[in-house]
Design a protein around this motif. Structure first.
Motif, short mmCIF file in Angstrom:
data_model
loop_
_atom_site.label_atom_id
_atom_site.label_comp_id
_atom_site.label_asym_id
_atom_site.label_seq_id
_atom_site.Cartn_x
_atom_site.Cartn_y
_atom_site.Cartn_z
N PHE A 144 0.84 -1.20 0.00
CA PHE A 144 0.00 0.00 0.00
C PHE A 144 0.87 1.25 0.00
CE2 PHE A 144 -3.69 -2.58 0.90
CZ PHE A 144 -4.75 -1.80 0.47
N TYR A 145 1.91 1.25 0.84
CA TYR A 145 2.80 2.41 0.90
C TYR A 145 3.52 2.60 -0.43
CZ TYR A 145 7.09 4.99 1.78
OH TYR A 145 8.14 5.87 1.69
N PHE A 146 3.99 1.50 -1.02
CA PHE A 146 4.74 1.58 -2.28
C PHE A 146 3.85 2.15 -3.40
CE2 PHE A 146 5.73 -0.45 -6.36
CZ PHE A 146 7.01 0.04 -6.56
N GLN A 147 2.61 1.65 -3.48
CA GLN A 147 1.75 2.10 -4.57
C GLN A 147 1.28 3.54 -4.36
OE1 GLN A 147 -0.91 -0.26 -6.65
NE2 GLN A 147 -0.21 -2.24 -5.86
N TRP A 148 1.11 3.97 -3.14
CA TRP A 148 0.70 5.35 -2.90
C TRP A 148 1.85 6.34 -3.09
CZ3 TRP A 148 -3.87 7.40 -3.04
CH2 TRP A 148 -4.99 6.62 -2.73
N SER A 149 3.07 5.86 -3.02
CA SER A 149 4.23 6.75 -3.16
C SER A 149 4.91 6.65 -4.52
CB SER A 149 5.25 6.44 -2.06
OG SER A 149 5.72 5.12 -2.16
N THR A 150 4.41 5.82 -5.41
CA THR A 150 5.01 5.64 -6.74
C THR A 150 4.19 6.40 -7.78
OG1 THR A 150 5.83 3.45 -6.12
CG2 THR A 150 5.72 3.96 -8.47
N PRO A 151 4.77 7.45 -8.43
CA PRO A 151 4.03 8.21 -9.44
C PRO A 151 4.04 7.47 -10.78
CG PRO A 151 6.18 9.17 -9.12
CD PRO A 151 6.08 8.05 -8.12
N VAL A 152 2.88 7.51 -11.47
CA VAL A 152 2.77 6.84 -12.77
C VAL A 152 1.91 7.70 -13.69
CG1 VAL A 152 3.05 4.50 -11.86
CG2 VAL A 152 0.76 5.53 -12.03
N LEU A 153 1.98 7.37 -14.97
CA LEU A 153 1.11 7.94 -15.98
C LEU A 153 0.08 6.89 -16.36
CD1 LEU A 153 3.85 9.57 -18.24
CD2 LEU A 153 2.45 10.71 -16.51
N ASP A 154 -1.19 7.29 -16.39
CA ASP A 154 -2.24 6.29 -16.62
C ASP A 154 -2.64 6.22 -18.09
OD1 ASP A 154 -3.39 8.75 -16.68
OD2 ASP A 154 -5.23 8.18 -15.63
N PHE A 155 -1.66 6.22 -18.97
CA PHE A 155 -1.92 6.01 -20.40
C PHE A 155 -0.71 5.26 -20.97
CE2 PHE A 155 0.02 10.15 -19.83
CZ PHE A 155 1.07 10.15 -20.73
N SER A 156 -0.90 4.68 -22.17
CA SER A 156 0.15 3.88 -22.81
C SER A 156 0.98 4.77 -23.74
CB SER A 156 -0.46 2.72 -23.60
OG SER A 156 -1.22 1.90 -22.74
N LEU A 157 2.30 4.57 -23.67
CA LEU A 157 3.23 5.46 -24.38
C LEU A 157 4.34 4.63 -25.00
CD1 LEU A 157 4.02 8.54 -24.76
CD2 LEU A 157 5.47 8.21 -22.76
N ASP A 158 4.70 4.97 -26.23
CA ASP A 158 5.86 4.37 -26.88
C ASP A 158 7.11 5.09 -26.37
OD1 ASP A 158 7.85 3.37 -28.49
OD2 ASP A 158 6.66 3.48 -30.34
N GLY A 159 7.93 4.37 -25.65
CA GLY A 159 9.09 5.00 -25.04
C GLY A 159 10.13 5.49 -26.02
N HIS A 160 10.14 4.99 -27.24
CA HIS A 160 11.14 5.42 -28.22
C HIS A 160 10.70 6.69 -28.96
CE1 HIS A 160 13.40 1.75 -27.56
NE2 HIS A 160 12.29 1.04 -27.72
N THR A 161 9.42 6.80 -29.29
CA THR A 161 8.95 7.94 -30.08
C THR A 161 8.14 8.93 -29.27
OG1 THR A 161 6.95 6.75 -30.72
CG2 THR A 161 8.88 6.47 -32.13
N ASP A 162 7.88 8.63 -27.97
CA ASP A 162 7.06 9.47 -27.09
C ASP A 162 5.65 9.63 -27.66
OD1 ASP A 162 9.33 9.74 -25.58
OD2 ASP A 162 9.89 11.67 -26.46
N LEU A 163 5.19 8.62 -28.40
CA LEU A 163 3.87 8.65 -29.01
C LEU A 163 2.86 7.99 -28.07
CD1 LEU A 163 2.03 9.12 -31.54
CD2 LEU A 163 2.68 6.79 -32.24
#
Length: 736
Positions: A31-50
């Motif tokens: 619970f602590y780990f998930q509340w303190s870990t920031p994320v983006l809630d969409f899918s992204l291509d890490g190479h093209t930032d698309l």
């Protein structure tokens, strides 16, 4: 010696206490780990930032981000160089169809993305942990309980990361390693558990050797699973699957060959709990996923069904008598199979009709009606066949033999009436053993001939060397003959029924003797009252009349000899005659009050109260109904109620030291209630009035006997310093 045993016990408990802390600690950390870990809630291509997927209803969707956008900068920093995101809203620059747009991008905690999976995972994991811990606290000394605790904790640790993290990219590496290690340890623990529960297989030495090899290979498999090679993963997964198959094979072997009926009930409960946890997820989640249709339940809900597995194990391990739940499972399986059969019967033809003749509504209706008629006509027969099949699966035969003996023996042990014995043998036994109703004859003469020519099983019931009963068992409902096992159980039940019949006959003999004693006692009391009335009449007709005549003669003599020296002697003699006459009249009243026969109970009670109050100096308050309402009372009832009041007043005079006595006789509905209450010193009422006779006190015991003989009930309420209340209740319909 005791202190040494206690010290060893504590040394054994401490490791389990520490192990019990691991699962809640891991849940709290996650619970602590998930509340303190920031994320983006969409899918992204890490190479093209698309951005190639934005879930509907997500925070990114609310911010206006769309699939196909290219993120250029975040907070003025090129997106490729933005490596330290923090929870909050960030201004981003995106390119959309050749245009540059500025949006506010939310960076959220991981827990908000995984909220429902995280909660459901916590519930499932804590259920496994809680059932194991609860059972350990209750029965720590049992080895199978400690083993179940280890199994439950290991499963909980193995399930936490995959259930709480649908996406594996954010799971800490050490949690993945711990989950994989526990996953490979679950299989040998499961096999170990079923080697000892519900029965132990092999000798202790054989189990030690086999389990040592088993756990050693499990450690090797865990090492292979933790390696990053494909071969290691495959070998470890194959070995773990093999262990699970062996555990299932051991379970089947124990169920078929080694388990007692009680052990089979426990294994069936475990099996049903597991199936109930697996079938809904398979039907509503995995099967639609396989065929490519939308799932009917969300993924996080699938994990909640796993709760049923530890609960089934807990109930099977903790409870001793599972006969009731076993019958429920038996009936449930029968109707589940019936429902599936009906579903298949309707589904096949209807699918064929919809494919070949999709527009012929009349034909479809006729087919549905025909199938419904077919199901209705064959339902009872098919249900009986399925019931037999399930009974064979459950009990290996027609019914649960130990369960029948246990249930019927308990019922016979409580039997003291003929009706109870008849109900057990002719209704309860056929219901449990699926027979037609039987018959029971009880008597001294020869039993009557059977009503039908169908061959049945008759079992004689003897008492004191003579046949006093005959139990005729009904036929089996399926028409088959009784097997050797059936006949053995009938003979066992007949032995129990003989003991119950002996109890019934002894109780009936005691009741007959008690009725005879009561009849004799009633005759004695009636004879005593008749003798008292005769003595009172004799005293009134002879001695009292003679004394009355003597008193008159002395009066005449005294008138003639008024101035004679004999006058004083005559006066003294006449006074003695009058005193004797009064004493005899009081004796007559005590023997049989004349008012009771002439004027009724009310007048007799008023006379008794007046005379007793004058003699004792205690005030008496009377509350009586009109004499006309009391005259229809039977003579025996009037006499006994009078005697009760007479004895109660005598007790007040001897023991109570009362200032006031209240006598009340009243009708309440169809009951005549007599109450005598005094405000005296009171006493401790004994549990049984007859115990007072050993100390020379016969008043209350005599009152109780009189009241019981007229069909009434006597109660006495008293306590030291609170007075005494004597209450008689007599049911009668003379009020009307």
């Amino acid at each position: 010696m005791r202190s040494e045993t206690k010290r060893r016990d504590w040394l054994l408990r401490w490791p389990f206490i520490l192990l019990a802390l691991i699962v809640p600690t891991l849940v709290g950390y996650d619970f602590y780990f998930q509340w303190s870990t920031p994320v983006l809630d969409f899918s992204l291509d890490g190479h093209t930032d698309l951005v190639y997927e934005v879930p509907q209803g997500s925070f990114a969707d609310w911010a206006g981000l769309m699939a196909g956008d290219v993120i250029l900068t975040v907070g003025g920093v090129p997106f490729a160089e933005w490596h330290d995101p923090a929870v909050g809203n960030w201004m981003i620059e995106v390119e959309r169809e050749g245009r540059r747009l500025t949006l506010e991008l939310p960076v959220i905690p991981l827990a908000k993305v995984n909220l429902m999976p995280l909660i459901s995972a916590a519930i499932v994991v804590l259920t496994f942990w809680g059932t194991g811990t609860l059972l350990l606290l209750r029965r720590f000394r049992q080895k199978e309980v400690r083993l179940f605790f280890l199994l439950a904790q290991t499963i909980a640790i193995a399930l936490l990361p995959p259930l709480a993290h649908p996406s594996p990219w954010f799971i800490p590496r050490w949690m993945i390693s711990l989950s994989v290690a526990c996953f490979h340890l679950v299989a040998p623990l499961l096999l170990h558990y079923h080697l000892t529960f519900p029965v132990s297989l092999g000798t202790p030495r054989q189990r030690r050797q086999g389990l040592s090899l088993l756990y050693g290979l499990a450690l090797v498999a865990a090492a292979g699973g933790l390696s990053r090679t494909v071969l290691g993963w495959r070998l470890s997964a194959f070995y773990t699957a093999l262990e699970v198959v062996v555990a299932i094979a051991v379970l089947v072997y124990v169920y078929l060959r080694r388990a007692t009926p009680d052990g089979r009930r426990r294994l069936r409960l475990v099996l049903f709990g597991t199936l109930l946890a697996a079938i809904p997820p398979f039907l509503f989640y995995f099967l639609p996923s396989i065929v490519g249709t939308p799932t009917l339940i969300p993924g996080w809900l699938v994990s909640l069904f796993l709760i049923l597995v530890p609960l089934a194990y807990l109930y099977a391990t903790a409870h001793h008598n599972l006969f009731g739940i076993d019958c429920l499972l038996n009936r449930a399986l029968v109707y589940v199979l019936l429902s599936l059969g009906i579903f298949v019967i309707f589904l096949g033809p209807l699918l064929l009709l919809y494919r070949l003749l999709p527009g012929d509504l009349l034909l479809q209706t006729m087919v549905v009606a025909g199938l419904t008629l077919l199901v209705g006509l064959t339902f009872d027969r098919v249900r009986a066949q399925i019931q037999r099949l399930v009974d064979n699966i459950f009990y290996g035969g027609w019914y649960d033999y130990p369960g029948v003996v246990e249930t019927v023996s308990a019922a016979l042990a409580r039997t003291l009436e003929r009706e109870q014995l008849t109900a057990v043998l002719t209704r309860q036994v056929p219901e449990l053993m699926q027979l037609h109703p039987g018959r029971l004859w009880i008597g001294k003469q020869a039993p009557p001939p059977p009503h039908s020519h169908t061959p049945t099983l008759s079992l004689p019931l003897t008492f004191q060397g003579q046949m006093r009963g005959l139990w005729t068992v009904g036929e089996r409902r399926d028409g088959d003959e009784f097997s050797a096992a059936d006949q053995r159980i009938f003979k066992t039940l007949a032995c129990q029924a003989e003991v119950a019949l002996g109890n019934v006959l002894l109780v009936e003999a005691l009741r007959r003797q008690l009725d005879e004693i009561r009849t004799i006692q009633r005759q004695l009391l009636r004879s005593r009252e008749e003798e008292r009335a005769r003595l009172a009449r004799d005293l009134h007709d002879r001695p009292i009349q003679a004394l009355v005549g003597l008193n008159m003669q002395l009066g005449l003599l005294l008138a003639d000899e008024e101035n004679s020296p004999l006058a004083e002697a005559l006066k003294d003699m006449r006074a003695e005659v009058r005193q004797l006459l009064g004493d005899l009249r009081q004796v007559c009243v005590e023997l049989r009050p004349p008012m009771l026969d002439t004027l009724g109970l009310g007048a007799a009670l008023r006379a008794l109260a007046g005379d007793w109050s004058a003699q004792s100096g205690v005030e008496v308050r009377l509350d009586l109904p009109p004499d006309a309402m009391l005259r229809p009372l039977p003579e025996e009832v009037s006499v006994d109620l009078y005697r009760v009041v007479q004895e109660a007043l005598a007790n007040v005079a001897r023991h109570a030291a009362a200032q006031q006595v209240a006598i009340r006789l009243a009708w309440e509905d169809s009951r005549l209630i007599l109450t005598v209450h005094d405000d005296g010193r009171g006493f401790v009422v004994p549990a049984a009035f007859h115990s007072l006779t050993t100390r020379g006190h016969f008043g209350l015991a005599g009152m109780q006997e009189r009241v019981e003989l007229i069909g009434g009930a006597l109660t006495v309420e008293s306590a030291p310093g609170r007075g005494t209340t004597v209450r008689v209740v007599k049911n009668t319909d003379l009020q009307d």
